[in-house]
Design a protein around this motif. Structure first.
Motif, PDB file in Angstrom:
ATOM      1  N   ARG A 136      10.892  -2.921 -20.481  1.00 30.30           N
ATOM      2  CA  ARG A 136      11.945  -3.113 -21.486  1.00 30.30           C
ATOM      3  C   ARG A 136      13.306  -3.392 -20.838  1.00 30.30           C
ATOM      4  O   ARG A 136      14.095  -4.180 -21.370  1.00 30.30           O
ATOM      5  CB  ARG A 136      12.002  -1.900 -22.415  1.00 30.30           C
ATOM      6  N   GLU A 137      13.567  -2.775 -19.699  1.00 33.68           N
ATOM      7  CA  GLU A 137      14.820  -3.047 -18.978  1.00 33.68           C
ATOM      8  C   GLU A 137      14.862  -4.517 -18.545  1.00 33.68           C
ATOM      9  O   GLU A 137      15.891  -5.180 -18.673  1.00 33.68           O
ATOM     10  CB  GLU A 137      14.925  -2.145 -17.747  1.00 33.68           C
ATOM     11  N   LYS A 140      15.408  -7.165 -21.453  1.00 33.92           N
ATOM     12  CA  LYS A 140      16.797  -7.382 -21.881  1.00 33.92           C
ATOM     13  C   LYS A 140      17.385  -8.607 -21.172  1.00 33.92           C
ATOM     14  O   LYS A 140      17.969  -9.483 -21.807  1.00 33.92           O
ATOM     15  CB  LYS A 140      17.645  -6.140 -21.587  1.00 33.92           C
ATOM     16  N   SER A 143      15.568 -11.850 -22.058  1.00 35.65           N
ATOM     17  CA  SER A 143      15.978 -12.360 -23.372  1.00 35.65           C
ATOM     18  C   SER A 143      17.248 -13.199 -23.264  1.00 35.65           C
ATOM     19  O   SER A 143      17.385 -14.232 -23.925  1.00 35.65           O
ATOM     20  CB  SER A 143      16.194 -11.209 -24.354  1.00 35.65           C
ATOM     21  N   ASP A 168      20.634   0.587 -23.858  1.00 34.14           N
ATOM     22  CA  ASP A 168      21.381   0.161 -22.672  1.00 34.14           C
ATOM     23  C   ASP A 168      22.753  -0.421 -23.024  1.00 34.14           C
ATOM     24  O   ASP A 168      23.131  -1.482 -22.543  1.00 34.14           O
ATOM     25  CB  ASP A 168      20.543  -0.866 -21.894  1.00 34.14           C
ATOM     26  N   SER A 171      21.730  -4.375 -26.760  1.00 34.55           N
ATOM     27  CA  SER A 171      20.819  -5.371 -26.201  1.00 34.55           C
ATOM     28  C   SER A 171      20.337  -6.326 -27.280  1.00 34.55           C
ATOM     29  O   SER A 171      20.017  -5.907 -28.391  1.00 34.55           O
ATOM     30  CB  SER A 171      19.607  -4.676 -25.568  1.00 34.55           C
ATOM     31  N   TRP A 173      17.795  -9.798 -28.463  1.00 41.88           N
ATOM     32  CA  TRP A 173      16.514 -10.464 -28.213  1.00 41.88           C
ATOM     33  C   TRP A 173      16.341 -11.545 -29.265  1.00 41.88           C
ATOM     34  O   TRP A 173      17.078 -11.595 -30.246  1.00 41.88           O
ATOM     35  CB  TRP A 173      15.342  -9.474 -28.251  1.00 41.88           C
ATOM     36  N   TYR A 184      12.715  -2.835 -27.800  1.00 41.84           N
ATOM     37  CA  TYR A 184      13.249  -1.889 -26.819  1.00 41.84           C
ATOM     38  C   TYR A 184      12.847  -0.446 -27.106  1.00 41.84           C
ATOM     39  O   TYR A 184      12.807   0.378 -26.200  1.00 41.84           O
ATOM     40  CB  TYR A 184      14.776  -2.001 -26.752  1.00 41.84           C
TER      41      TYR A 184
END
Length: 200
Positions: A136-137, A140, A143, A168, A171, A173, A184
């Motif tokens: 998921r990090e 970001k 995306s 974060d 974020s 997408w 996320y």
């Protein structure tokens, strides 16, 4: 020392609680009053929202559409909390990114696309090898790369840029559907976020 560990533990629990409650409040605010939610200030300094990007060509070529399809499949795997599927799709996306033909673009756009693709391939490969939190990090940044690619290549279908204020520091997408399903957080906070803009 024991007191210090206890204090740190309490602070961490308090932070997690506040984070979860904040997203729920943001959801309630969005559901009850879109006017309030739309006043949220998002940092658009990355240049996605300037006049130039509104003039995107609509002729997205086959290779860029294949990249988008693989990207959306990856997003859906993260929404479903499916680490194994996301790994496979990360590898697939890295391959389709590598197949993008940039020869028909101007020299400036070629250079931009090469940089974007190189970065996107790196993040796709990380996704293909890691646990879901790490995936998921990288998603970001991936995306942002895919959004930057679309600004140059265009798209044949309407896309929705969606935004989660919680992950974060905020974020974004891309999605083909207006309905928000959050990649996320997946099942933890599936509906956390809002449509930031339409790309068509």
């Amino acid at each position: 020392m024991r007191k210090l560990k206890l204090t740190i533990g309490i602070v961490a629990i308090a932070f997690i609680t506040v984070t979860a409650v904040s997203c729920k409040d943001a959801k309630k605010e969005q559901n009850t009053s879109d006017g309030n939610h739309s006043e949220m200030n998002h940092d658009n300094s990355d240049g996605h929202h300037d006049g130039e990007s509104k003039k995107m060509a609509m002729n997205g070529d086959g290779a860029s559409q294949a990249i988008l399809n693989d990207y959306f499949n990856l997003k859906d795997a993260l929404v479903a909390d499916d680490n194994v599927k996301a790994k496979n799709l990360g590898a697939t996306l890295a391959k389709s990114l590598g197949n993008l033909d940039v020869s028909n673009y101007s020299d400036a756009k070629k250079a931009d696309l090469k940089d974007i693709i190189e970065d996107a391939v790196e993040h796709s490969e990380h996704i293909s090898k890691n646990d879901i939190d790490h995936q998921r990090e990288h998603f970001k940044i991936l995306s942002k790369d895919v959004t930057d690619m679309v600004a140059i290549t265009g798209t044949t279908t309407k896309l929705y840029e969606q935004f989660c204020p919680m992950f974060d520091g905020g974020s974004a997408w891309l999605s083909m559907n207006e309905e928000v399903t959050n990649p996320y957080y997946g099942s933890k906070m599936l509906k956390c976020g809002k449509v930031q803009r339409e790309i068509n």
